[in-house]
Write a protein that holds these residues in place. Structure first.
Motif, PDB file in Angstrom:
ATOM      1  N   PRO A   8     -39.071 -63.342 -18.762  1.00 25.68           N
ATOM      2  CA  PRO A   8     -39.550 -64.214 -17.682  1.00 25.68           C
ATOM      3  C   PRO A   8     -39.754 -65.641 -18.190  1.00 25.68           C
ATOM      4  CG  PRO A   8     -41.355 -62.844 -18.476  1.00 25.68           C
ATOM      5  CD  PRO A   8     -40.113 -62.409 -19.218  1.00 25.68           C
ATOM      6  N   PHE A   9     -39.398 -66.613 -17.353  1.00 25.62           N
ATOM      7  CA  PHE A   9     -39.502 -68.021 -17.710  1.00 25.62           C
ATOM      8  C   PHE A   9     -40.884 -68.573 -17.388  1.00 25.62           C
ATOM      9  CE2 PHE A   9     -34.904 -67.624 -16.511  1.00 25.62           C
ATOM     10  CZ  PHE A   9     -34.406 -67.728 -17.797  1.00 25.62           C
ATOM     11  N   ASN A  10     -41.339 -69.440 -18.271  1.00 25.63           N
ATOM     12  CA  ASN A  10     -42.478 -70.303 -17.961  1.00 25.63           C
ATOM     13  C   ASN A  10     -41.928 -71.730 -17.931  1.00 25.63           C
ATOM     14  OD1 ASN A  10     -42.403 -71.357 -20.649  1.00 25.63           O
ATOM     15  ND2 ASN A  10     -43.728 -69.696 -21.345  1.00 25.63           N
ATOM     16  N   TYR A  11     -42.767 -72.705 -17.726  1.00 26.00           N
ATOM     17  CA  TYR A  11     -42.263 -74.078 -17.610  1.00 26.00           C
ATOM     18  C   TYR A  11     -41.480 -74.501 -18.851  1.00 26.00           C
ATOM     19  CZ  TYR A  11     -42.024 -79.113 -17.197  1.00 26.00           C
ATOM     20  OH  TYR A  11     -41.566 -80.404 -17.148  1.00 26.00           O
ATOM     21  N   GLU A  12     -42.026 -74.235 -20.027  1.00 30.32           N
ATOM     22  CA  GLU A  12     -41.385 -74.677 -21.267  1.00 30.32           C
ATOM     23  C   GLU A  12     -40.050 -73.982 -21.501  1.00 30.32           C
ATOM     24  OE1 GLU A  12     -44.676 -73.798 -21.107  1.00 30.32           O
ATOM     25  OE2 GLU A  12     -45.431 -75.862 -21.197  1.00 30.32           O
ATOM     26  N   THR A  13     -39.983 -72.669 -21.258  1.00 34.29           N
ATOM     27  CA  THR A  13     -38.719 -71.961 -21.491  1.00 34.29           C
ATOM     28  C   THR A  13     -37.682 -72.314 -20.426  1.00 34.29           C
ATOM     29  OG1 THR A  13     -39.533 -69.955 -20.379  1.00 34.29           O
ATOM     30  CG2 THR A  13     -39.774 -70.082 -22.795  1.00 34.29           C
ATOM     31  N   ALA A  14     -38.119 -72.538 -19.188  1.00 33.85           N
ATOM     32  CA  ALA A  14     -37.187 -72.968 -18.139  1.00 33.85           C
ATOM     33  C   ALA A  14     -36.615 -74.339 -18.487  1.00 33.85           C
ATOM     34  CB  ALA A  14     -37.876 -72.991 -16.779  1.00 33.85           C
ATOM     35  N   CYS A  78     -37.248 -76.156 -10.163  1.00 33.95           N
ATOM     36  CA  CYS A  78     -38.281 -75.131 -10.076  1.00 33.95           C
ATOM     37  C   CYS A  78     -37.792 -73.874 -10.796  1.00 33.95           C
ATOM     38  CB  CYS A  78     -38.659 -74.829  -8.633  1.00 33.95           C
ATOM     39  SG  CYS A  78     -37.325 -74.161  -7.636  1.00 33.95           S
ATOM     40  N   HIS A  79     -38.711 -72.917 -10.995  1.00 33.94           N
ATOM     41  CA  HIS A  79     -38.347 -71.672 -11.660  1.00 33.94           C
ATOM     42  C   HIS A  79     -39.270 -70.552 -11.205  1.00 33.94           C
ATOM     43  CE1 HIS A  79     -41.795 -71.402 -14.405  1.00 33.94           C
ATOM     44  NE2 HIS A  79     -41.781 -72.722 -14.344  1.00 33.94           N
ATOM     45  N   THR A  80     -38.775 -69.328 -11.358  1.00 33.97           N
ATOM     46  CA  THR A  80     -39.576 -68.118 -11.191  1.00 33.97           C
ATOM     47  C   THR A  80     -39.328 -67.271 -12.438  1.00 33.97           C
ATOM     48  OG1 THR A  80     -37.825 -66.903 -10.029  1.00 33.97           O
ATOM     49  CG2 THR A  80     -39.359 -68.185  -8.665  1.00 33.97           C
ATOM     50  N   GLU A  81     -39.632 -65.998 -12.368  1.00 33.20           N
ATOM     51  CA  GLU A  81     -39.474 -65.152 -13.554  1.00 33.20           C
ATOM     52  C   GLU A  81     -38.061 -65.137 -14.107  1.00 33.20           C
ATOM     53  OE1 GLU A  81     -41.072 -61.251 -13.218  1.00 33.20           O
ATOM     54  OE2 GLU A  81     -43.081 -61.994 -12.785  1.00 33.20           O
ATOM     55  N   ASN A  82     -37.035 -64.970 -13.243  1.00 30.55           N
ATOM     56  CA  ASN A  82     -35.661 -64.897 -13.756  1.00 30.55           C
ATOM     57  C   ASN A  82     -34.711 -65.849 -13.034  1.00 30.55           C
ATOM     58  OD1 ASN A  82     -35.482 -63.460 -11.310  1.00 30.55           O
ATOM     59  ND2 ASN A  82     -33.831 -62.182 -12.093  1.00 30.55           N
ATOM     60  N   ARG A  83     -35.265 -66.837 -12.352  1.00 32.97           N
ATOM     61  CA  ARG A  83     -34.434 -67.812 -11.632  1.00 32.97           C
ATOM     62  C   ARG A  83     -34.862 -69.231 -11.968  1.00 32.97           C
ATOM     63  NH1 ARG A  83     -34.604 -64.554  -5.996  1.00 32.97           N
ATOM     64  NH2 ARG A  83     -32.932 -63.102  -6.519  1.00 32.97           N
ATOM     65  N   ILE A  84     -33.863 -70.107 -11.983  1.00 27.69           N
ATOM     66  CA  ILE A  84     -34.091 -71.533 -12.218  1.00 27.69           C
ATOM     67  C   ILE A  84     -33.235 -72.306 -11.228  1.00 27.69           C
ATOM     68  CG2 ILE A  84     -33.758 -73.450 -13.849  1.00 27.69           C
ATOM     69  CD1 ILE A  84     -34.209 -71.454 -16.134  1.00 27.69           C
ATOM     70  N   SER A  85     -33.808 -73.361 -10.672  1.00 26.20           N
ATOM     71  CA  SER A  85     -33.037 -74.288  -9.841  1.00 26.20           C
ATOM     72  C   SER A  85     -33.075 -75.660 -10.502  1.00 26.20           C
ATOM     73  CB  SER A  85     -33.614 -74.382  -8.426  1.00 26.20           C
ATOM     74  OG  SER A  85     -33.390 -73.185  -7.725  1.00 26.20           O
ATOM     75  N   VAL A  86     -31.928 -76.336 -10.452  1.00 22.14           N
ATOM     76  CA  VAL A  86     -31.819 -77.660 -11.065  1.00 22.14           C
ATOM     77  C   VAL A  86     -31.192 -78.647 -10.096  1.00 22.14           C
ATOM     78  CG1 VAL A  86     -31.601 -76.751 -13.414  1.00 22.14           C
ATOM     79  CG2 VAL A  86     -29.542 -77.242 -12.100  1.00 22.14           C
TER      80      VAL A  86
END
Length: 137
Positions: A8-14, A78-86
């Motif tokens: 799962p992503f957090n801000y830093e990993t995303a 933005c991001h969630t556990e397994n998704r990222i938008s750029v």
């Protein structure tokens, strides 16, 4: 794009995942870029729909044969556990017309548990710019 950065992503990993994607795409090497995607990755790129690493490589070869001097910037939206938008923006010079272009748009990414992208959904717009208007060099 680093596959060692896993959900799962957090801000830093995303943020790190987005930077790794930006760096990979700026190599303009389809072999490097394609390694970040699952073997059966699903893509929508504007009006094109395709699946799998081989189709990704083929698409990228066509893209960079047309889009010369390509340089990309990606920004975490933005991001969630397994998704990222750029949000992204890139500049390129058309191989046929020599016209400089800027492209901007959005991508939505979904990752598997191993950190490989299994889905990429992209929308973008292009517009002509003068060489003197370039932001990225």
């Amino acid at each position: 794009m680093s596959k060692s950065i896993k959900p799962p992503f957090n801000y830093e990993t995303a943020l790190a995942k987005v930077k790794a994607a930006e760096d990979a795409w700026n190599t303009k090497d389809p072999e490097i870029v394609a390694q970040a995607y699952t073997l059966d990755s699903q893509w929508r790129n504007r009006t094109e729909f395709f699946y799998g690493r081989e189709a990704i490589k083929e698409f990228l070869r066509r893209k960079w044969a047309k889009e010369l001097d390509y340089y990309l910037m990606k920004e975490l939206w933005c991001h969630t556990e397994n998704r990222i938008s750029v949000r992204f923006e890139y500049e390129w010079r058309d191989a046929e017309t020599d016209q400089w272009m800027r492209t901007h748009g959005n991508e939505h990414w979904e990752f598997d548990d191993n950190g490989l992208m299994k889905r990429r959904d992209m929308s973008a717009n292009d517009y002509p710019i003068q060489e003197s208007e370039r932001r990225y060099r």
